[in-house]
Scaffold this active site. Structure first.
Site, PDB file in Angstrom:
ATOM      1  N   SER A   1      -4.829  -6.853   2.849  1.00  0.00           N
ATOM      2  CA  SER A   1      -3.840  -6.625   3.672  1.00  0.00           C
ATOM      3  C   SER A   1      -3.455  -5.094   3.690  1.00  0.00           C
ATOM      4  O   SER A   1      -3.096  -4.316   4.591  1.00  0.00           O
ATOM      5  CB  SER A   1      -2.491  -7.378   3.550  1.00  0.00           C
ATOM      6  OG  SER A   1      -2.182  -7.155   2.177  1.00  0.00           O
TER       7      SER A   1
ATOM      8  N   GLY B   1      -4.506 -11.348   3.142  1.00  0.00           N
ATOM      9  CA  GLY B   1      -4.407 -12.331   2.181  1.00  0.00           C
ATOM     10  C   GLY B   1      -5.711 -12.709   1.553  1.00  0.00           C
ATOM     11  O   GLY B   1      -5.903 -13.499   0.662  1.00  0.00           O
TER      12      GLY B   1
ATOM     13  N   ASN C   1      -4.520  -9.610  -4.418  1.00  0.00           N
ATOM     14  CA  ASN C   1      -4.040 -11.224  -4.090  1.00  0.00           C
ATOM     15  C   ASN C   1      -4.395 -12.286  -5.274  1.00  0.00           C
ATOM     16  O   ASN C   1      -3.781 -13.027  -5.397  1.00  0.00           O
ATOM     17  CB  ASN C   1      -4.548 -11.725  -2.893  1.00  0.00           C
ATOM     18  CG  ASN C   1      -3.885 -10.979  -1.597  1.00  0.00           C
ATOM     19  OD1 ASN C   1      -2.736 -10.991  -1.607  1.00  0.00           O
ATOM     20  ND2 ASN C   1      -4.606 -10.435  -0.759  1.00  0.00           N
TER      21      ASN C   1
ATOM     22  N   ASP D   1       9.308  -6.414   2.994  1.00  0.00           N
ATOM     23  CA  ASP D   1       8.801  -7.447   2.127  1.00  0.00           C
ATOM     24  C   ASP D   1       8.752  -6.639   0.797  1.00  0.00           C
ATOM     25  O   ASP D   1       8.718  -7.429  -0.160  1.00  0.00           O
ATOM     26  CB  ASP D   1       7.599  -8.242   2.717  1.00  0.00           C
ATOM     27  CG  ASP D   1       6.502  -7.262   2.654  1.00  0.00           C
ATOM     28  OD1 ASP D   1       6.499  -5.968   2.533  1.00  0.00           O
ATOM     29  OD2 ASP D   1       5.557  -7.537   3.509  1.00  0.00           O
TER      30      ASP D   1
ATOM     31  N   HIS E   1       4.093  -4.472   1.174  1.00  0.00           N
ATOM     32  CA  HIS E   1       3.124  -3.803   2.094  1.00  0.00           C
ATOM     33  C   HIS E   1       3.859  -2.444   2.474  1.00  0.00           C
ATOM     34  O   HIS E   1       4.677  -2.303   2.754  1.00  0.00           O
ATOM     35  CB  HIS E   1       2.880  -4.808   3.366  1.00  0.00           C
ATOM     36  CG  HIS E   1       2.304  -6.101   3.080  1.00  0.00           C
ATOM     37  ND1 HIS E   1       2.766  -7.225   3.062  1.00  0.00           N
ATOM     38  CD2 HIS E   1       0.870  -6.312   2.951  1.00  0.00           C
ATOM     39  CE1 HIS E   1       2.021  -8.139   2.515  1.00  0.00           C
ATOM     40  NE2 HIS E   1       1.239  -7.748   2.492  1.00  0.00           N
TER      41      HIS E   1
END
Length: 219
Positions: free
Chosen positions: A43, A80, A109, A193, A196
């Site tokens: 991402s 992801g 991840n 969040d 990111h």
């Protein structure tokens, strides 16, 4: 248009014939042919949560044009994705796009999911080897985890990228988020969040990658 290369034996025979006949090699075999840069990431490279065309990979295309560097960029990043996912996808990507350069940005991840560090290291090393075997130059882009993971884990995770780069003899960008995640008031560079990077951070990500990639693009 994507041009598929012939099999190895036929390619060698064709090159030998051309050399014997005094003919020039096709554009894909010449050093001055445009570079084809394949970015395989997660991402952080896939423009998650930001406008299309504003991510660091898209900005890379713009910088290449400004610098007068003939190159195409293929962004094969998936939000992801893990290092195992990238490893499984890479052979098909190499066959399809036949890149001259591969930028590997994966592993974050793996840490979020608590996957074994040894597996991450093996996957990154294998992706590097596969890319080099396909004739591409490789740039490894490292990720660091937040301090709340614990000092030992944080240091061991960062060492994965250093070890792969040393073992495979490829250049390394130690931390994609340098100047973004490790500065005071870093929240201004992140989406709500807090994971990111936002659009304001994307030029900084490119600035971290560009020096090493620019050196790799030189003949």
């Amino acid at each position: 248009m994507i041009v598929r290369l012939p099999g190895r034996r036929h390619f060698i025979a064709a090159v030998s014939f051309l050399a014997f006949a005094g003919l020039s090699l096709p554009a894909t075999a010449r050093a001055d042919a445009p570079a084809r840069i394949l970015v395989v990431g997660d991402s952080l490279s896939a423009e998650y949560g930001i406008a299309r065309g504003s991510g660091w990979v898209a900005l890379l295309e713009q910088r290449l044009q400004r610098e007068g560097i003939a190159a195409t960029v293929v962004n094969a990043s998936i939000s992801g994705d893990t290092s195992a996912g990238g490893r499984s996808r890479l052979p098909a990507l190499l066959r399809q796009h036949q890149p001259t350069h591969v930028v590997i940005e994966l592993g974050g991840n793996d840490a979020l999911r608590g996957l074994p560090l040894e597996s991450t290291q093996r996957n990154l090393a294998e992706m590097t080897r596969l890319s080099r075997q396909a004739g591409a130059r490789v740039l490894l882009v490292g990720i660091q985890v937040p301090p709340n993971y614990g000092r030992s884990y944080t240091e061991r995770f960062a060492a994965i990228y250093e070890q792969v780069a040393a073992d495979e003899k490829v250049p390394l960008v130690p931390f994609l988020l340098r100047g973004v995640a490790d500065v005071p008031e870093a929240s201004r560079f992140f989406q709500p969040d807090r994971i990111h990077p936002n659009e304001a951070a994307q030029p900084l990500l490119l600035d971290n990658v560009w020096p090493a990639l620019r050196r790799l693009l030189k003949p």
